[in-house]
Write a protein that holds these residues in place. Structure first.
Motif, PDB file in Angstrom:
ATOM      1  N   PHE A   1       0.840  -1.195   0.000  1.00 15.14           N
ATOM      2  CA  PHE A   1       0.000   0.000   0.000  1.00 15.14           C
ATOM      3  C   PHE A   1       0.876   1.246   0.000  1.00 15.14           C
ATOM      4  CE2 PHE A   1      -2.335  -3.306   2.262  1.00 15.14           C
ATOM      5  CZ  PHE A   1      -3.590  -3.260   1.675  1.00 15.14           C
ATOM      6  N   VAL A   2       0.536   2.196  -0.850  1.00 14.00           N
ATOM      7  CA  VAL A   2       1.139   3.530  -0.776  1.00 14.00           C
ATOM      8  C   VAL A   2      -0.008   4.494  -0.534  1.00 14.00           C
ATOM      9  CG1 VAL A   2       2.488   5.317  -1.915  1.00 14.00           C
ATOM     10  CG2 VAL A   2       2.985   2.901  -2.366  1.00 14.00           C
ATOM     11  N   GLN A   3       0.049   5.206   0.577  1.00 18.07           N
ATOM     12  CA  GLN A   3      -1.047   6.067   1.017  1.00 18.07           C
ATOM     13  C   GLN A   3      -0.597   7.523   1.058  1.00 18.07           C
ATOM     14  OE1 GLN A   3      -4.430   5.262   2.351  1.00 18.07           O
ATOM     15  NE2 GLN A   3      -4.375   7.437   1.794  1.00 18.07           N
ATOM     16  N   GLU A   4      -1.364   8.411   0.428  1.00 15.80           N
ATOM     17  CA  GLU A   4      -1.042   9.836   0.490  1.00 15.80           C
ATOM     18  C   GLU A   4      -1.175  10.354   1.920  1.00 15.80           C
ATOM     19  OE1 GLU A   4       0.034  12.277  -1.405  1.00 15.80           O
ATOM     20  OE2 GLU A   4       0.206  11.189  -3.307  1.00 15.80           O
ATOM     21  N   GLU A   5      -0.243  11.190   2.303  1.00 14.16           N
ATOM     22  CA  GLU A   5      -0.225  11.765   3.654  1.00 14.16           C
ATOM     23  C   GLU A   5      -1.528  12.473   4.007  1.00 14.16           C
ATOM     24  OE1 GLU A   5       1.803  15.641   5.803  1.00 14.16           O
ATOM     25  OE2 GLU A   5       2.879  14.671   4.162  1.00 14.16           O
ATOM     26  N   ALA A   6      -2.121  13.192   3.060  1.00 16.56           N
ATOM     27  CA  ALA A   6      -3.297  14.023   3.341  1.00 16.56           C
ATOM     28  C   ALA A   6      -4.435  13.233   3.978  1.00 16.56           C
ATOM     29  CB  ALA A   6      -3.784  14.685   2.059  1.00 16.56           C
ATOM     30  N   ALA A   7      -4.624  11.977   3.534  1.00 18.50           N
ATOM     31  CA  ALA A   7      -5.723  11.168   4.067  1.00 18.50           C
ATOM     32  C   ALA A   7      -5.513  10.834   5.539  1.00 18.50           C
ATOM     33  CB  ALA A   7      -5.876   9.885   3.253  1.00 18.50           C
ATOM     34  N   LEU A   8      -4.257  10.813   5.990  1.00 15.03           N
ATOM     35  CA  LEU A   8      -3.966  10.488   7.388  1.00 15.03           C
ATOM     36  C   LEU A   8      -4.343  11.638   8.313  1.00 15.03           C
ATOM     37  CD1 LEU A   8      -0.468   8.797   6.967  1.00 15.03           C
ATOM     38  CD2 LEU A   8      -2.724   7.713   6.979  1.00 15.03           C
ATOM     39  N   TRP A   9      -4.360  12.847   7.783  1.00 11.11           N
ATOM     40  CA  TRP A   9      -4.673  14.018   8.600  1.00 11.11           C
ATOM     41  C   TRP A   9      -6.170  14.353   8.592  1.00 11.11           C
ATOM     42  CZ3 TRP A   9      -1.200  15.783  11.881  1.00 11.11           C
ATOM     43  CH2 TRP A   9       0.164  15.621  11.592  1.00 11.11           C
ATOM     44  N   ARG A  10      -6.916  13.797   7.633  1.00 10.04           N
ATOM     45  CA  ARG A  10      -8.335  14.134   7.511  1.00 10.04           C
ATOM     46  C   ARG A  10      -9.103  13.675   8.750  1.00 10.04           C
ATOM     47  NH1 ARG A  10      -8.924  13.117   2.497  1.00 10.04           N
ATOM     48  NH2 ARG A  10      -8.742  15.317   1.974  1.00 10.04           N
ATOM     49  N   ARG A  11      -9.926  14.553   9.297  1.00 14.54           N
ATOM     50  CA  ARG A  11     -10.644  14.268  10.547  1.00 14.54           C
ATOM     51  C   ARG A  11     -11.948  13.522  10.257  1.00 14.54           C
ATOM     52  NH1 ARG A  11      -8.163  16.899  14.587  1.00 14.54           N
ATOM     53  NH2 ARG A  11      -6.754  18.593  14.011  1.00 14.54           N
ATOM     54  N   VAL A  12     -11.812  12.263   9.956  1.00 15.24           N
ATOM     55  CA  VAL A  12     -12.972  11.420   9.648  1.00 15.24           C
ATOM     56  C   VAL A  12     -13.516  10.785  10.927  1.00 15.24           C
ATOM     57  CG1 VAL A  12     -13.761   9.354   8.419  1.00 15.24           C
ATOM     58  CG2 VAL A  12     -12.111  10.899   7.341  1.00 15.24           C
ATOM     59  N   GLY A  13     -14.774  11.096  11.253  1.00 18.84           N
ATOM     60  CA  GLY A  13     -15.441  10.440  12.377  1.00 18.84           C
ATOM     61  C   GLY A  13     -15.098  10.931  13.770  1.00 18.84           C
ATOM     62  N   GLY A  14     -14.352  11.996  13.911  1.00 18.75           N
ATOM     63  CA  GLY A  14     -14.019  12.490  15.239  1.00 18.75           C
ATOM     64  C   GLY A  14     -12.700  11.951  15.764  1.00 18.75           C
ATOM     65  N   THR A  15     -12.264  12.483  16.886  1.00 18.40           N
ATOM     66  CA  THR A  15     -10.943  12.184  17.426  1.00 18.40           C
ATOM     67  C   THR A  15     -10.730  10.705  17.730  1.00 18.40           C
ATOM     68  OG1 THR A  15     -10.768  14.394  18.395  1.00 18.40           O
ATOM     69  CG2 THR A  15      -9.298  12.706  19.259  1.00 18.40           C
ATOM     70  N   MET A  16     -11.661  10.066  18.421  1.00 18.62           N
ATOM     71  CA  MET A  16     -11.452   8.674  18.822  1.00 18.62           C
ATOM     72  C   MET A  16     -11.470   7.734  17.615  1.00 18.62           C
ATOM     73  SD  MET A  16     -10.683   8.966  21.840  1.00 18.62           S
ATOM     74  CE  MET A  16     -10.419   7.205  22.090  1.00 18.62           C
ATOM     75  N   VAL A  17     -12.356   7.998  16.664  1.00 12.73           N
ATOM     76  CA  VAL A  17     -12.404   7.187  15.445  1.00 12.73           C
ATOM     77  C   VAL A  17     -11.099   7.347  14.676  1.00 12.73           C
ATOM     78  CG1 VAL A  17     -13.524   6.907  13.190  1.00 12.73           C
ATOM     79  CG2 VAL A  17     -14.907   7.231  15.244  1.00 12.73           C
ATOM     80  N   ARG A  18     -10.612   8.570  14.617  1.00 12.17           N
ATOM     81  CA  ARG A  18      -9.362   8.844  13.896  1.00 12.17           C
ATOM     82  C   ARG A  18      -8.178   8.175  14.585  1.00 12.17           C
ATOM     83  NH1 ARG A  18      -6.312  14.258  13.537  1.00 12.17           N
ATOM     84  NH2 ARG A  18      -4.857  13.908  11.836  1.00 12.17           N
ATOM     85  N   ARG A  19      -8.117   8.255  15.905  1.00 11.52           N
ATOM     86  CA  ARG A  19      -7.019   7.613  16.637  1.00 11.52           C
ATOM     87  C   ARG A  19      -7.034   6.102  16.414  1.00 11.52           C
ATOM     88  NH1 ARG A  19      -3.832   9.977  20.201  1.00 11.52           N
ATOM     89  NH2 ARG A  19      -3.417   7.939  21.134  1.00 11.52           N
ATOM     90  N   ARG A  20      -8.219   5.494  16.475  1.00  9.67           N
ATOM     91  CA  ARG A  20      -8.301   4.045  16.282  1.00  9.67           C
ATOM     92  C   ARG A  20      -7.901   3.662  14.871  1.00  9.67           C
ATOM     93  NH1 ARG A  20      -6.640  -0.271  16.765  1.00  9.67           N
ATOM     94  NH2 ARG A  20      -7.876  -2.101  16.229  1.00  9.67           N
ATOM     95  N   GLN A  21      -8.233   4.513  13.905  1.00  5.81           N
ATOM     96  CA  GLN A  21      -7.848   4.227  12.526  1.00  5.81           C
ATOM     97  C   GLN A  21      -6.331   4.264  12.372  1.00  5.81           C
ATOM     98  OE1 GLN A  21      -9.660   3.391   9.438  1.00  5.81           O
ATOM     99  NE2 GLN A  21      -7.505   2.900   9.180  1.00  5.81           N
ATOM    100  N   LEU A  22      -5.693   5.242  12.966  1.00  5.19           N
ATOM    101  CA  LEU A  22      -4.237   5.343  12.891  1.00  5.19           C
ATOM    102  C   LEU A  22      -3.570   4.179  13.618  1.00  5.19           C
ATOM    103  CD1 LEU A  22      -3.873   9.194  13.487  1.00  5.19           C
ATOM    104  CD2 LEU A  22      -3.391   7.968  11.353  1.00  5.19           C
ATOM    105  N   GLU A  23      -4.120   3.785  14.769  1.00  4.53           N
ATOM    106  CA  GLU A  23      -3.581   2.637  15.499  1.00  4.53           C
ATOM    107  C   GLU A  23      -3.719   1.365  14.673  1.00  4.53           C
ATOM    108  OE1 GLU A  23      -4.655   4.341  19.994  1.00  4.53           O
ATOM    109  OE2 GLU A  23      -5.949   2.873  18.996  1.00  4.53           O
TER     110      GLU A  23
END
Length: 279
Positions: free
Chosen positions: A167-189
């Motif tokens: 997988f090659v993922q653009e950086e911008a998608a990692l910063w997008r605030r999808v679903g709120g803080t906890m949803v975003r943290r779980r996605q990154l984890e």
């Protein structure tokens, strides 16, 4: 009583329509054979009469629990429960089933994504937030169906032997605030967990990099055991899937250049940890 025993049938999915109609017909025949009215049967299985008619009329896809309960109530000796196998094959949208079938057969998958995190890498909460943002809006039922379909595709990670996944993922998608803080943290984890699997190579494409062959959109290349492959790119061949060797070579060339310009897997893990720390 619950009012949602299944999902609506996609009228454009001929095979799905046929399967659900057959299942509904068998349910109706069994119910009538024991002399039970629809309202009486609905009360016995815990669903409303109207929903019973919809399932029997092939207008609704029954959930597994419905078939198990019907089998028990109607004394079908496992015949109705056995239909769960056929229903499971059509409970998701046709285009998702087709994609999942290809992913399940692939011995190697390479993907570049830009605007959003790839479906195979999404958590259920992240996927739900994306579907809920669509316009015109999906119904709640359709959102649940699409989320379930996307999560079912992730069975590719459970295969043995595990296929190489890149997988090659653009950086911008990692910063997008999808679903709120906890949803975003779980996605990154979750990305950190997946990226550390032995068969997965995960790379981040920094936003401040120079132009690359993926700026026109997503690129996917799936290779199969018989030596064939299927590729697709938003920016090539009108976005249609291709198995033409010449066209595949071009997509692989572009994907190779993208991987060379992205951060290394180790740098990418460190980058995700940095984003997580700032979330």
């Amino acid at each position: 009583m619950t009012d949602e025993p299944g999902w609506e049938v996609d009228p454009d999915d001929d095979w799905g329509v046929a399967v659900v109609a057959t299942v509904g017909r068998q349910l109706k025949l069994r119910r009538e054979a024991v002399g039970m009215r629809a309202a009486e049967f609905g009360e016995a299985v815990g669903y409303g009469e109207d929903l019973v008619y919809k399932i029997e009329g092939g207008k609704r896809i029954p959930q597994p629990g419905y078939l198990d309960r019907a089998d028990e109530v109607l004394g079908a000796d496992g015949l109705l429960s056995a239909m769960k196998v056929d229903v499971a094959r059509v409970r998701y949208p046709k285009k998702v089933r087709d994609l999942a079938k290809l992913e399940a057969q692939a011995v190697e998958i390479g993907v570049y994504v830009g605007l959003s995190i790839h479906g195979l890498l999404q958590t259920p909460e992240h996927a739900r937030a994306l579907f809920e943002a669509r316009q015109p809006p999906y119904s709640e039922e359709e959102v649940e169906r699409l989320v379930s379909a996307r999560m079912a595709r992730k069975s590719v990670f459970e295969r043995s032997p595990a296929p190489p996944l890149s997988f090659v993922q653009e950086e911008a998608a990692l910063w997008r605030r999808v679903g709120g803080t906890m949803v975003r943290r779980r996605q990154l984890e979750h990305l950190l967990e997946v990226a550390q699997l032995r068969n997965v190579t995960f790379q981040v494409m920094p936003t401040d990099t120079s132009a690359h062959p993926g700026v026109d959109g997503k690129i996917e290349v799936l290779k199969f055991a018989d030596g064939t492959a299927v590729g697709r790119s938003d920016g090539a061949y009108n976005g249609r899937p291709t198995s033409d060797p010449k066209e595949l070579r071009i997509l692989e060339l572009r994907y190779g250049i993208i991987r060379a310009q992205a951060l290394t897997p180790g740098e990418s893990l460190a980058f995700i940890e940095q984003v997580l720390g700032e979330t």
